[in-house]
Design an enzyme around this catalytic site. Sequence first.
Site, short mmCIF file in Angstrom:
data_model
loop_
_atom_site.label_atom_id
_atom_site.label_comp_id
_atom_site.label_asym_id
_atom_site.label_seq_id
_atom_site.Cartn_x
_atom_site.Cartn_y
_atom_site.Cartn_z
N GLY A 184 0.82 -1.20 0.00
CA GLY A 184 0.00 0.00 0.00
C GLY A 184 0.85 1.24 0.00
N ASP A 209 -7.19 8.78 13.87
CA ASP A 209 -7.49 8.39 12.48
C ASP A 209 -8.01 6.96 12.45
OD1 ASP A 209 -7.78 8.81 9.78
OD2 ASP A 209 -5.69 8.32 9.28
#
Length: 462
Positions: A28, A150
């Site tokens: 990623g 987050d």
Amino acid sequence: MSTAAAAAMPDLTGCTVDGRFRLTRMLGSGTYGVVYEAIDTHASSAGAPATRAIKITRKADRKKHELAAARREIALHGLVSNHPNVVTVHDAYEDDNYFYLVMDFCTGGDLFEPICRQVYVGNDALVRRAFLSLIDAVEACHSLRIYHRDLKPENILVSDDRSQVFLADFGLATNQPIVQEFYCGTAAYMSPECIGHLSGFRPYYTAFSDIWSLGVILVNMISGRNPWEKATLTDPCFVQYVENPDFLFDALAISEGVNDILRHIFLLNPLARLSLQQLRLAILRLDTFFRQEDELSVVESYARAPAPQEQQQQRAAPAAAPSRPVTACRPSNVVSPQPHCDAHASRPPSPHSPTVQRPPGLSSLPSLGGEGRSTGSQSTVGSSGSGASSQEDSMVVTPENSAVGVVVRSNLNEEEEEAQEEARRIAGADSHRIRLEDTKVPVAEFLFPRLDMNVRHDHDHS
């Protein structure tokens, strides 16, 4: 998934890091870092697993405070790394060009994928086990005064059977219980006070903001939907929720128990939200997360009925490509054929309308359907500026005008009570006169004895 870092950094696939980790493939990419799967060539056959995940973050063109934030991510993650539901950090170091964070490799991937495939829908036992493990991870962080900021499915990894989760990506984490940074995180998971419009851009308590994010994730897991795109008065779904706290119960096939939990999480007054301990107990006591078949048939009959004419006229046009993490999903047929982020739901009809209002149904909420993840889904770093719209300026929530009463909790310890008292003082203070530094806890020297944080020059992968 953002590709900014992948475009700005050379492809290191095939390179060997620290003389032992051979990078095999890219997993990623974010704004500044890329995560690779790596083989530990020094692992013994009977020892540690041979596969690791290595996050490589570039230093080039980064400001001094951004480099400090990268070091803070490593330090905070390492402090809580020993918890079974936090991704384990094995090593961390830096050279002239990059930071390296060596972690466990989770073969199950992230929580985003099973949510999109509706793995949890209809499975009470699986939802309970997975969500409780997430609560445990967040509680472990908060107990060390680490606030993630987050929380979202893309930052949570899962076991192969999807029953356990592992918290990851502490890039926006802080050890400050009260902050004045806004738009910090990912839009769909931000609390109203983190966005700032409804709270008058006043300092807010980061722990309560994390709890709000957990509520959004719970909705994701149960329904495969987001409750809204952003918790502001410009979002049609959030407006409907503010006007009718049972909006999610009307729109989704959730049980009354889940609806009660969400109503006690999604409160505009942060001090009135459930604590993590209360949330954990409520999840344990739930009979089911989902609507029973007989109840669901009634909701579906409403959903099949034609919408009132006034609702049809007020319906918002479909939005452009979503700009949040769980709006678009790889499987195109997960929930809805259209991966629109803006809700199509209207406000409830006028009280003078002769038409009976029906529950808006699943099509009203932001979907997680579509191909691929949104290109604009990366987390954003908060700013201390303010820019509330005139519409939202007219509904600034303060302890004085909030319709939600503060819940008095008898199970809070002395430290939690002091923190809440401090949060009340800040929330009631003049935001233009308060000195934020007076509200901060001293920043401790991070002790990370397992890691060699000295700059290394013995290998260069540029």
